[in-house]
Design a protein around this motif. Structure first.
Motif, PDB file in Angstrom:
ATOM      1  N   ALA A  28       0.881  -1.032   0.028  1.00 32.62           N
ATOM      2  CA  ALA A  28      -0.105   0.003   0.024  1.00 32.62           C
ATOM      3  C   ALA A  28       0.833   1.053   0.052  1.00 32.62           C
ATOM      4  CB  ALA A  28      -0.857  -0.168   1.220  1.00 32.62           C
ATOM      5  N   ASP A  29       2.126   0.993   0.565  1.00 30.47           N
ATOM      6  CA  ASP A  29       2.816   2.494   0.361  1.00 30.47           C
ATOM      7  C   ASP A  29       4.348   2.049   0.862  1.00 30.47           C
ATOM      8  OD1 ASP A  29       3.880   4.882   1.036  1.00 30.47           O
ATOM      9  OD2 ASP A  29       2.976   5.061   3.081  1.00 30.47           O
TER      10      ASP A  29
ATOM     11  N   LYS B 135      -3.807  12.180  -1.027  1.00 28.59           N
ATOM     12  CA  LYS B 135      -4.084  11.710  -2.435  1.00 28.59           C
ATOM     13  C   LYS B 135      -3.445  10.402  -2.880  1.00 28.59           C
ATOM     14  CE  LYS B 135      -1.656  14.989  -5.181  1.00 28.59           C
ATOM     15  NZ  LYS B 135      -1.525  16.078  -6.144  1.00 28.59           N
ATOM     16  N   TYR B 136      -2.101  10.211  -2.280  1.00 25.96           N
ATOM     17  CA  TYR B 136      -1.363   9.054  -2.389  1.00 25.96           C
ATOM     18  C   TYR B 136      -1.429   8.369  -1.179  1.00 25.96           C
ATOM     19  CZ  TYR B 136       0.477  11.135  -6.658  1.00 25.96           C
ATOM     20  OH  TYR B 136       0.775  11.838  -7.871  1.00 25.96           O
TER      21      TYR B 136
ATOM     22  N   ARG C  36      -1.974   5.534   1.632  1.00 27.67           N
ATOM     23  CA  ARG C  36      -2.003   3.855   1.467  1.00 27.67           C
ATOM     24  C   ARG C  36      -3.677   3.724   1.850  1.00 27.67           C
ATOM     25  NH1 ARG C  36      -1.412   1.341   6.832  1.00 27.67           N
ATOM     26  NH2 ARG C  36      -0.971   2.966   8.288  1.00 27.67           N
TER      27      ARG C  36
ATOM     28  N   ARG D 268      -6.092   5.517   0.538  1.00 26.49           N
ATOM     29  CA  ARG D 268      -6.720   5.966  -0.750  1.00 26.49           C
ATOM     30  C   ARG D 268      -6.314   4.824  -1.680  1.00 26.49           C
ATOM     31  NH1 ARG D 268      -6.224   9.103  -5.276  1.00 26.49           N
ATOM     32  NH2 ARG D 268      -8.258  10.264  -5.864  1.00 26.49           N
ATOM     33  N   VAL D 269      -5.077   4.437  -1.843  1.00 32.42           N
ATOM     34  CA  VAL D 269      -4.814   3.519  -3.047  1.00 32.42           C
ATOM     35  C   VAL D 269      -5.173   2.330  -2.963  1.00 32.42           C
ATOM     36  CG1 VAL D 269      -2.641   5.110  -3.616  1.00 32.42           C
ATOM     37  CG2 VAL D 269      -2.383   3.255  -2.028  1.00 32.42           C
ATOM     38  N   ASP D 270      -5.218   1.769  -1.616  1.00 28.31           N
ATOM     39  CA  ASP D 270      -6.051   0.196  -1.442  1.00 28.31           C
ATOM     40  C   ASP D 270      -7.167   0.284  -1.986  1.00 28.31           C
ATOM     41  OD1 ASP D 270      -6.845  -2.198  -0.316  1.00 28.31           O
ATOM     42  OD2 ASP D 270      -6.069  -1.677   1.682  1.00 28.31           O
TER      43      ASP D 270
ATOM     44  N   GLN E 172       4.812   9.563   0.931  1.00 26.79           N
ATOM     45  CA  GLN E 172       4.845   8.275   0.122  1.00 26.79           C
ATOM     46  C   GLN E 172       5.858   8.416  -1.234  1.00 26.79           C
ATOM     47  OE1 GLN E 172       1.746  10.221   0.170  1.00 26.79           O
ATOM     48  NE2 GLN E 172       1.467   9.574   2.053  1.00 26.79           N
TER      49      GLN E 172
ATOM     50  N   LYS F 155       5.628   7.070  -4.025  1.00 27.96           N
ATOM     51  CA  LYS F 155       4.574   7.472  -5.070  1.00 27.96           C
ATOM     52  C   LYS F 155       4.438   8.806  -5.404  1.00 27.96           C
ATOM     53  CE  LYS F 155       2.671   2.848  -5.951  1.00 27.96           C
ATOM     54  NZ  LYS F 155       1.254   2.134  -6.080  1.00 27.96           N
ATOM     55  N   ASN F 156       4.693   9.621  -4.371  1.00 28.66           N
ATOM     56  CA  ASN F 156       4.095  11.041  -4.429  1.00 28.66           C
ATOM     57  C   ASN F 156       5.520  11.920  -4.788  1.00 28.66           C
ATOM     58  OD1 ASN F 156       3.082  13.724  -4.175  1.00 28.66           O
ATOM     59  ND2 ASN F 156       2.409  13.348  -2.129  1.00 28.66           N
TER      60      ASN F 156
END
Length: 248
Positions: free
Chosen positions: A74-75, A117-118, A120, A122-124, A215, A217-218
């Motif tokens: 997730a992160d 917005k990035y 874990r 939210r992305v899960d 994160q 990814k951010n």
């Protein structure tokens, strides 16, 4: 749900109460596939619905076990640090000031959601979107009340905040919590204005070091911190599991 079971996991009362389902953290820092399955099966017996596991990125055995056992990465929790916090007023392009009276507004709560917005949560894909939004609204509420931050610094236009950063200082260590700029104001240097203003806030309070977690990814946030003098301090893989899949 017991708070601890055989040293394998720890229940998370706040998360469980807020989410409305039993949530726990897997405790061992490293496990092979067999050990992880035992942990997940044990949690399933007490109806754990969501479990977190923090694993070092370089631990190939544990990360392989997590993937094999149905975990969702997730992160990649990324921590940046700067010491000492030194600000440059020439890089502040807008007025940034504490939110008066700790009063929240729809715009501030929208900024808190933008900050996540990035996240874990939210992305899960299995985590309810409404709960993600509620979680970040609660984070902002607690920051405004002083529970999770000493101050919320905001940049405003026409009385409406378009950017904010939450700050907290304790025993010489500063922590940045939430940071965001409204979509229509991004790419104009306001993120740097917020960070530099936060660094000045920390310096004024004698902080020797400041940390912020984001994160991997951010990428925008990572570049923002690096441009403002922060250096990478740590990365941790955060896996999510649904132990109920291991119920017998």
């Amino acid at each position: 749900m017991p708070e601890l079971s055989s040293g394998l996991f720890s229940a998370l009362p706040w998360d469980s109460g807020f989410f409305g389902f039993p949530t726990a953290r897997i405790l061992p820092a490293a496990l092979d596939e067999a050990g992880l399955r035992v942990a997940l099966e044990t949690m399933a017996k007490v109806d754990t619905q969501l479990a977190y596991w923090n694993v070092a990125p370089e631990d190939a055995v544990s990360n392989r076990a997590a993937a094999t056992c149905g975990g969702f990465l997730a992160d990649v929790k990324t921590t940046y640090a700067i010491e000492p916090p030194v600000s440059d007023s020439n890089r502040i392009r807008c007025t940034v000031a504490p939110v008066a009276g700790g009063v929240g507004t729809p715009a501030l709560y929208a900024l808190s959601e933008e900050a996540g917005k990035y996240s874990r949560f939210r992305v899960d894909p299995e985590f309810p979107p409404a709960l993600f939004r509620a979680l970040y609204v609660e984070w902002m509420r607690k920051s405004l009340s002083g529970e999770k931050a000493d101050a919320v610094l905001s940049a405003n236009e026409g009385g409406t905040p378009f950017g904010m950063v939450t700050v907290q200082a304790k025993d010489g260590l500063g922590a940045i919590g939430l940071v965001s700029v409204a979509p229509g104001h991004q790419g104009r240097g306001f993120g740097t204005s917020l960070i530099q203003s936060a660094l000045r806030w920390f310096s004024d309070r004698g902080c020797r070091k400041v940390e912020v977690v984001t994160q991997e990814k951010n990428a925008e946030a990572c570049r923002l911190y690096e441009r403002n003098g922060f250096r990478l301090a740590e990365k941790v893989n955060v896996w999510h599991f649904r132990p109920k899949a291991f119920s017998q």
